[in-house]
Design a protein around this motif. Sequence first.
Motif, short mmCIF file in Angstrom:
data_model
loop_
_atom_site.label_atom_id
_atom_site.label_comp_id
_atom_site.label_asym_id
_atom_site.label_seq_id
_atom_site.Cartn_x
_atom_site.Cartn_y
_atom_site.Cartn_z
N TYR A 109 2.77 6.15 0.21
CA TYR A 109 1.39 5.41 1.49
C TYR A 109 1.75 6.53 2.71
CZ TYR A 109 3.28 2.04 3.38
OH TYR A 109 3.82 1.04 3.60
N ASP A 111 1.13 7.22 7.19
CA ASP A 111 -0.35 6.61 8.60
C ASP A 111 -0.97 7.74 9.10
OD1 ASP A 111 1.50 5.42 9.18
OD2 ASP A 111 3.04 6.24 10.35
N ARG A 148 -6.04 0.37 -0.14
CA ARG A 148 -5.45 -0.13 1.20
C ARG A 148 -5.30 -1.94 1.40
NH1 ARG A 148 -7.85 3.23 6.60
NH2 ARG A 148 -5.13 2.81 7.75
N GLY A 202 -1.48 1.48 5.50
CA GLY A 202 -1.26 2.95 5.55
C GLY A 202 -1.98 3.05 4.81
#
Length: 332
Positions: A241, A243, A288, A295
């Motif tokens: 993952y 940002d 998520r 992220g």
Amino acid sequence: MSHQTPATRRPLTTALAEAAAMAGHAPSVHNTQPWRWRVLPEALELRLVSDRQPTATDPTGQLVMLSCGAALHHARLALAAEGWTATVHRMPDPGEPELLARLTDPQASGVDPDAMRMVQCMQVRHTDRRPVSEEPVSEENLAAIASAAAGEGAHLEILDRDQVLQLAAAASHAAEVEAEDSQLRAELDYWTSRAGGSGLPPEVLLQQPAQTTVPGRDFGRPGTLSGGPGHDRAASYGVLYGDEDDPRAWLRAGEALSAAWLFATRLGVSVVPLSGVVEVGGTRQILRQVLAGFGHPYLVLRLGIADPEHAGPPHTPRLPREQVVDTTAVDD
């Protein structure tokens, strides 16, 4: 690959062309190899080939960006193994969205022995969908693989038992959603019945679904690969993952995927990518939440030690070099 002194180093255009060809070993969604390289006198360009995007599986093009990012990282390593370091410009031209990267200003930097080892890993890396052995991957090796991903700007979160159960439920739901999508089934049928240099031949697909905590993709047809009696109880699962959620971020995530997978190969760890749970919007949101909202999930990875008792699957085929590497700008 032999050690090369500056006096014996191959010409730059040869090194660029060889790096582009070596990038063909990179993993890609359904083995579509959605990239094309252009060799210039002092640069190398990577372009997306949208004709090879599986649009039902990947309507937003995120998985092909991930795939092309893996190829970009492979090319960077191959150049370093030849003794060259280039400046990477990602998404350099807003007017040309299919131009994903340009490697410019190559500098002679001395052969990188670590990159040479990774080039060897490129040639042995493959996807083995069989259940893994009862030997778990050590915490030390999991941390090292995650560190390799972090070196390329993404995170690899190794899930704990409760998170794995949440992942398993989400993956099962994603599989149910995708099973009802006739366009997606037709697309899988296409990529699993091709002859030639792309797609997934029966030799790399399991004869029957494996016993596993987190279900893998149902490709809609049985392969010829025997799964054996094992179960994936000893497997670890990680979520790659980052940002951001834009095309550049997915490209960078592909570079991180390549770094993690090649390092895992070096450590003797088998990696299977599981993308179904990120292909379905609802289950990607669940994923998520598994990450506590930290992220944007790009891909799930199953990590384990392959069963040493039985030979694994062959490598998937690759497109001929002339279809993926354009050298017309430098050919005499």
